[in-house]
Design a protein around this motif. Structure first.
Motif, mmCIF file in Angstrom:
data_model
loop_
_atom_site.group_PDB
_atom_site.id
_atom_site.type_symbol
_atom_site.label_atom_id
_atom_site.label_comp_id
_atom_site.label_asym_id
_atom_site.label_seq_id
_atom_site.Cartn_x
_atom_site.Cartn_y
_atom_site.Cartn_z
ATOM 1 N N GLN A 2 0.848 -1.190 0.000
ATOM 2 C CA GLN A 2 0.000 0.000 0.000
ATOM 3 C C GLN A 2 0.884 1.241 0.000
ATOM 4 N N LEU A 3 0.671 2.104 -1.001
ATOM 5 C CA LEU A 3 1.406 3.351 -1.140
ATOM 6 C C LEU A 3 0.429 4.515 -1.055
ATOM 7 N N ARG A 4 0.948 5.674 -0.668
ATOM 8 C CA ARG A 4 0.128 6.884 -0.677
ATOM 9 C C ARG A 4 0.848 7.953 -1.493
ATOM 10 N N LEU A 5 0.204 8.347 -2.567
ATOM 11 C CA LEU A 5 0.739 9.408 -3.424
ATOM 12 C C LEU A 5 0.109 10.721 -2.991
ATOM 13 N N GLU A 6 0.880 11.531 -2.304
ATOM 14 C CA GLU A 6 0.360 12.814 -1.822
ATOM 15 C C GLU A 6 0.253 13.833 -2.951
ATOM 16 N N SER A 7 1.236 13.829 -3.835
ATOM 17 C CA SER A 7 1.241 14.785 -4.948
ATOM 18 C C SER A 7 2.169 14.273 -6.029
ATOM 19 N N GLY A 8 1.951 14.753 -7.244
ATOM 20 C CA GLY A 8 2.803 14.363 -8.355
ATOM 21 C C GLY A 8 2.230 13.204 -9.139
ATOM 22 N N SER A 9 3.114 12.433 -9.764
ATOM 23 C CA SER A 9 2.677 11.366 -10.668
ATOM 24 C C SER A 9 3.592 10.162 -10.535
ATOM 25 N N ALA A 36 -1.117 -14.260 -5.486
ATOM 26 C CA ALA A 36 -1.894 -13.138 -6.015
ATOM 27 C C ALA A 36 -1.457 -11.840 -5.348
ATOM 28 N N PRO A 37 -0.987 -10.858 -6.125
ATOM 29 C CA PRO A 37 -0.508 -9.611 -5.515
ATOM 30 C C PRO A 37 -1.663 -8.725 -5.087
ATOM 31 N N ARG A 38 -1.421 -7.957 -4.057
ATOM 32 C CA ARG A 38 -2.352 -6.912 -3.632
ATOM 33 C C ARG A 38 -1.560 -5.618 -3.648
ATOM 34 N N PHE A 39 -1.917 -4.734 -4.527
ATOM 35 C CA PHE A 39 -1.141 -3.509 -4.721
ATOM 36 C C PHE A 39 -2.122 -2.352 -4.742
ATOM 37 N N GLN A 40 -1.923 -1.395 -3.855
ATOM 38 C CA GLN A 40 -2.859 -0.280 -3.734
ATOM 39 C C GLN A 40 -2.097 1.031 -3.670
ATOM 40 N N ILE A 41 -2.562 1.997 -4.465
ATOM 41 C CA ILE A 41 -2.065 3.375 -4.375
ATOM 42 C C ILE A 41 -3.212 4.248 -3.891
ATOM 43 N N ARG A 42 -2.995 4.893 -2.771
ATOM 44 C CA ARG A 42 -3.993 5.814 -2.236
ATOM 45 C C ARG A 42 -3.569 7.238 -2.544
ATOM 46 N N THR A 43 -4.557 8.084 -2.845
ATOM 47 C CA THR A 43 -4.331 9.508 -3.080
ATOM 48 C C THR A 43 -5.253 10.277 -2.147
ATOM 49 N N PRO A 44 -5.114 11.589 -2.063
ATOM 50 C CA PRO A 44 -6.030 12.342 -1.194
ATOM 51 C C PRO A 44 -7.500 12.160 -1.549
ATOM 52 N N LEU A 45 -7.815 11.695 -2.780
ATOM 53 C CA LEU A 45 -9.208 11.603 -3.199
ATOM 54 C C LEU A 45 -9.635 10.221 -3.655
ATOM 55 N N ALA A 46 -8.715 9.296 -3.866
ATOM 56 C CA ALA A 46 -9.103 7.991 -4.406
ATOM 57 C C ALA A 46 -8.110 6.939 -3.992
ATOM 58 N N ASN A 47 -8.597 5.687 -3.989
ATOM 59 C CA ASN A 47 -7.745 4.529 -3.756
ATOM 60 C C ASN A 47 -7.734 3.674 -5.008
ATOM 61 N N GLY A 93 -2.528 -6.900 -11.236
ATOM 62 C CA GLY A 93 -1.829 -7.195 -12.482
ATOM 63 C C GLY A 93 -2.212 -6.273 -13.606
ATOM 64 N N THR A 94 -1.627 -5.104 -13.684
ATOM 65 C CA THR A 94 -1.957 -4.145 -14.733
ATOM 66 C C THR A 94 -0.868 -3.087 -14.829
ATOM 67 N N GLU A 95 -0.985 -2.224 -15.815
ATOM 68 C CA GLU A 95 -0.077 -1.084 -15.979
ATOM 69 C C GLU A 95 -0.922 0.170 -16.050
ATOM 70 N N PHE A 96 -0.589 1.131 -15.219
ATOM 71 C CA PHE A 96 -1.412 2.336 -15.163
ATOM 72 C C PHE A 96 -0.581 3.512 -14.663
ATOM 73 N N ARG A 97 -1.103 4.701 -14.885
ATOM 74 C CA ARG A 97 -0.464 5.936 -14.431
ATOM 75 C C ARG A 97 -1.404 6.643 -13.462
ATOM 76 N N THR A 98 -0.828 7.250 -12.434
ATOM 77 C CA THR A 98 -1.617 7.938 -11.422
ATOM 78 C C THR A 98 -1.068 9.333 -11.208
ATOM 79 N N THR A 99 -1.962 10.304 -11.134
ATOM 80 C CA THR A 99 -1.597 11.684 -10.831
ATOM 81 C C THR A 99 -2.454 12.151 -9.668
ATOM 82 N N ALA A 100 -1.855 12.853 -8.715
ATOM 83 C CA ALA A 100 -2.590 13.278 -7.533
ATOM 84 C C ALA A 100 -2.261 14.721 -7.186
ATOM 85 N N SER A 101 -3.288 15.440 -6.738
ATOM 86 C CA SER A 101 -3.136 16.766 -6.169
ATOM 87 C C SER A 101 -4.163 16.890 -5.055
#
Length: 562
Positions: free
Chosen positions: A167-174, A188-199, A204-212
């Motif tokens: 579990q990661l938390r992206l406070e800002s940036g990309s 089976a992996p469990r991978f989570q990115i949390r942002t100030p507005l969404a989790n 198993g995927t490839e994606f980009r995340t941006t947070a403000s």
């Protein structure tokens, strides 16, 4: 092209869940599947996998097991993740570029470099034009882009399995994430990115995340995305943003945004830009890399990666036009340019890529003589240039054609910064390059801009006629020839250091009006229709006698009278 060089298998049914508020007490992402072994009971599974004081009745209720002592081998038993025993894991910093720092246990930020280890609670920060690549125990990789702040909240191994919960938390940036697919239920992996507005929960995927502070965005490149909002938030979603509060599938090639009002309807990502206009070799600084305009693009993100094993992100920027201009001092080498179009909503599309080689050093010297397109008449021409502190010597090429296909002069061992070279009549092209010695091997830099010089056959000097004295002065004349204009100099000395007069005339004569008595020297040169001046002709000498006073004419009569 994949985000990382490792070949990772695709999982066509991989999903990513976007949650603004968590759903039920035991949503799918909160449960871990355990494959029942022969002889397993609910009490035995609890004792083997779960934390102390856990109730086996929880497993019975969630899985609707009729007899806790009779489990079907090979079946799947769902266990709440928060009840599993956990073994703390670490993450590895694969590579850093530029200003990357880490904060541990709330202490001050300090420099972070490749090879270091991260643990739960660590916060990583990237500066301008800086990046970091992190690798987790399940093989997941995260590329932190410039100006980003990411916290490692949790990384553990679940129960007695090989499954990793990150579990990661992206406070800002990309960040750009790539999570490998499951290799079996126990992995089976469990991978989570949390942002100030969404989790963002990933399988198993490839994606980009941006947070403000006001918005989060996700762009999915592989897999399928499921987004959801609780009914309490769904009523406030809609309007111009096209938001929705219901569950919806977001396919690969789509993206969406989340804000305090909800998750927008996914939209298709823009197609990859055409990079056929990007040169394969770049020889000038600052680096400029063009591409073809994309339909629907409001702007573009351009990134430059190294092509070595690290595949480090070394340059990144957003540009309004169809070219990237990077002022950073990028070292010579092989790179990959990736460009994606950005739509009006700010979602970034698919990547176009092109390899290029930067060879800009040692930089060519600046030419000082002759000036570009200069016309000369001397049969030898002086070529001169500045000295480059990084160069051991220079290379000078002179050719009769601008493509330098067959140079008439090519010298590679010039330790001086000027050279006189004979040139025939005609237009010639010339260019310079610097050469440095690297471990005893000559390293020639790129050519400077090609310049031209034209040697002309000078206009023939005019042939002067004998001076003619008139009542108005001395008339100087010469042959007209093919000249359209003439330049004349009149001096008191044959070296023309004491200039009396300089004239430019259209006709082949000039009147020296009432000159003072004495000796003069005159020379004339022709000027052709292009404005080019030839050499001066032969110097002519003009003697102007002192005029006889009128009373001297009466002197004979006076003598007779006497």
């Amino acid at each position: 092209m994949p985000l990382f060089s490792e070949v990772i298998g695709r999982l066509a049914t991989a999903t990513l869940t976007l949650l603004v508020v968590s759903g039920s007490p035991h949503a799918a992402d909160d449960l871990w599947p355990y494959r029942v072994q022969a002889g397993d009971t609910l009490i035995g599974v609890r004792d083997k996998l779960m934390v102390a004081d856990s109730q086996w009745q929880v497993l019975q209720r969630i899985n609707k097991v009729a007899n806790p002592r009779e489990l079907v081998p090979g079946s799947s038993l769902l266990i709440p993740v928060n009840l599993l025993r956990q073994e703390a894991l670490t993450a590895e910093v694969i590579h850093t570029h530029g200003d990357v720092q880490v904060q541990r246990s709330g202490a001050a930020f300090q420099a972070l470099t490749g090879g270091q280890i991260l643990a739960a609670g660590d916060v990583v920060r990237t500066g301008a034009q800086s990046s970091a690549v992190l690798r987790f125990a399940d093989g997941a990789r995260v590329l932190m882009r410039p100006d980003s702040l990411l916290k490692l909240e949790r990384s553990v191994k679940l129960g007695n399995s090989e499954a990793v919960d990150t579990q990661l938390r992206l406070e800002s940036g990309s960040v750009d994430s790539r999570v490998p697919p499951a290799a079996g239920p126990k992995r089976a992996p469990r991978f989570q990115i949390r942002t100030p507005l969404a989790n963002l929960g990933v399988r198993g995927t490839e994606f980009r995340t941006t947070a403000s502070a006001t918005q989060s965005a996700v762009e999915v490149l592989e897999g399928t995305v499921a987004s959801s909002l609780p009914s309490s938030a769904a009523s406030g979603v809609g309007g111009a943003g096209g938001g929705t509060g219901g569950d919806q599938a977001v396919q690969a090639g789509f993206g969406t945004r989340a804000s305090s009002s909800g998750v927008e309807v996914p939209r298709a990502l823009l197609a990859a830009p055409d990079l056929t206009a990007t040169p394969a070799r770049v020889e000038r600084l600052p680096v400029q890399l063009p591409w073809v305009a994309s339909t629907g693009a409001a702007a573009y993100r351009a990134q430059v990666f190294t092509t070595d094993a690290s595949q480090a992100l070394v340059l990144s920027g957003v540009f309004d036009g169809t070219a990237a201009r990077f002022a950073d001092n990028l070292p010579d080498g092989r790179y990959e340019l990736r460009v994606r179009a950005i739509d009006s909503a700010g979602l970034e599309g698919l990547d176009g890529s092109a390899a290029f080689t930067l060879k800009a050093r040692p930089e060519p010297p600046f030419s000082t003589q002759p000036k570009n397109a200069q016309r000369v008449t001397d049969d030898t021409q002086l070529f001169a240039w500045t000295r480059n502190a990084a160069a051991a010597r220079y290379r000078l090429q002179i050719a009769d054609t601008p493509d330098f296909a067959a140079p008439r002069f090519d010298q590679t061992d010039l330790s001086v910064n000027e050279l006189r070279v004979p040139l025939p009549v005609g237009t010639h092209h010339w260019r310079l390059a610097s050469i440095r010695d690297v471990a005893g091997v000559a390293d020639t830099g790129p050519w400077g801009d090609a310049l031209s010089v034209t040697r002309l056959a000078p206009p023939a000097p005019p042939v002067s006629k004998a001076p003619e004295t008139t009542s108005e002065g001395v008339l100087l004349a010469w042959a007209q020839g093919s000249a359209v204009r003439f330049q004349l100099q009149l001096a008191r000395d044959p070296e023309f250091k004491q200039i009396v007069a300089e004239e430019s005339v259209d006709s082949a004569q000039w009147l020296l009006r009432r000159p003072e008595p004495g000796r003069y020297f005159v020379r004339v040169r022709s000027v052709d229709a292009t404005g080019f001046s030839g050499p001066y002709g032969q110097v002519q000498q003009v003697d102007v006698a002192r005029a006889t006073p009128w009373w001297w004419l009466l002197l004979p009569a006076l003598v007779l009278l006497i």
